[in-house]
Design an enzyme around this catalytic site. Structure first.
Site, PDB file in Angstrom:
ATOM      1  N   GLY A   1       0.800  -1.221   0.000  1.00 31.00           N
ATOM      2  CA  GLY A   1       0.000   0.000   0.000  1.00 31.00           C
ATOM      3  C   GLY A   1       0.829   1.264   0.000  1.00 31.00           C
ATOM      4  O   GLY A   1       0.308   2.356   0.230  1.00 31.00           O
ATOM      5  N   LYS A   2       2.131   1.144  -0.286  1.00 31.91           N
ATOM      6  CA  LYS A   2       3.043   2.292  -0.264  1.00 31.91           C
ATOM      7  C   LYS A   2       2.625   3.384  -1.240  1.00 31.91           C
ATOM      8  O   LYS A   2       2.556   4.555  -0.872  1.00 31.91           O
ATOM      9  CB  LYS A   2       4.479   1.858  -0.615  1.00 31.91           C
TER      10      LYS A   2
ATOM     11  N   HIS B   1      -2.098   2.507 -13.440  1.00 32.54           N
ATOM     12  CA  HIS B   1      -1.650   3.472 -12.425  1.00 32.54           C
ATOM     13  C   HIS B   1      -1.910   4.900 -12.883  1.00 32.54           C
ATOM     14  O   HIS B   1      -2.357   5.739 -12.098  1.00 32.54           O
ATOM     15  CB  HIS B   1      -0.163   3.280 -12.111  1.00 32.54           C
ATOM     16  N   LYS B   2      -1.605   5.190 -14.149  1.00 36.06           N
ATOM     17  CA  LYS B   2      -1.816   6.543 -14.676  1.00 36.06           C
ATOM     18  C   LYS B   2      -3.296   6.923 -14.605  1.00 36.06           C
ATOM     19  O   LYS B   2      -3.639   8.035 -14.199  1.00 36.06           O
ATOM     20  CB  LYS B   2      -1.334   6.633 -16.123  1.00 36.06           C
TER      21      LYS B   2
END
Length: 170
Positions: free
Chosen positions: A12-13, A48-49
């Site tokens: 979860g970083k 992710h983007k």
């Protein structure tokens, strides 16, 4: 400010770091360091983007992060593991050179007047690698993590999505 966020894979970083960056700026910079290895990796990057949306300014830079001026910005550097990997493979057998080049880049970056949120993997928690190449990389990763942690104002360890503050000098 330098805030290092570390933890294991899928801990979860990145989500924690993204939330933190958005709490500090309505237009943070996302400094992406990954090379695209294959189509599956490309798809993961695109996911992710899309998750981040358009309020982020995204800069993709595999190695030479100091080419960019981040003055006055909140910058999320994601991630050190993929970034140091680029030095590791480009320099082949010269781990000392990889570490020196990475530290030189970071020294220039940390002189910029901006806020850094830096994501890295804590590889040392995952057991002992079974081959020499992986062991060398773990050693290099551990060295760069220690360098950044010493420079950092804050260090947070993420475990199962939960933050544990390790260092706070602010």
């Amino acid at each position: 400010m330098i805030h290092l966020i570390t933890g294991g894979q899928r801990s979860g970083k990145s989500l924690f770091a993204e939330d933190l960056a958005l709490s500090l700026s309505n237009q943070p910079v996302y400094l992406a360091t990954s090379r695209i290895w294959d189509e599956a990796h490309r798809e993961r990057i695109e996911i992710h983007k899309k998750r981040r949306g358009n309020q982020w300014t995204t800069i993709e830079e595999e190695k030479f992060l100091s080419r960019h001026d981040f003055s006055g910005k909140v910058v999320l550097l994601d991630c050190i593991t993929l970034w140091i990997n680029n030095f590791f493979f480009d320099n082949e057998e010269d781990d000392k050179k990889s570490l020196q080049e990475a530290i030189q880049e970071l020294e220039i970056l940390f002189d910029q007047n901006c806020d850094w949120i830096i994501v890295t993997n804590e590889l040392g928690l995952g057991g002992h690698p079974e081959n020499k190449l992986a062991m060398r990389f773990n050693d290099l990763q551990g060295s760069i993590n220690q360098y950044i942690a010493k420079k950092a104002d804050r260090v947070t360890l993420i475990i199962s999505g939960l933050p544990l503050e390790i260092k706070n000098t602010l």
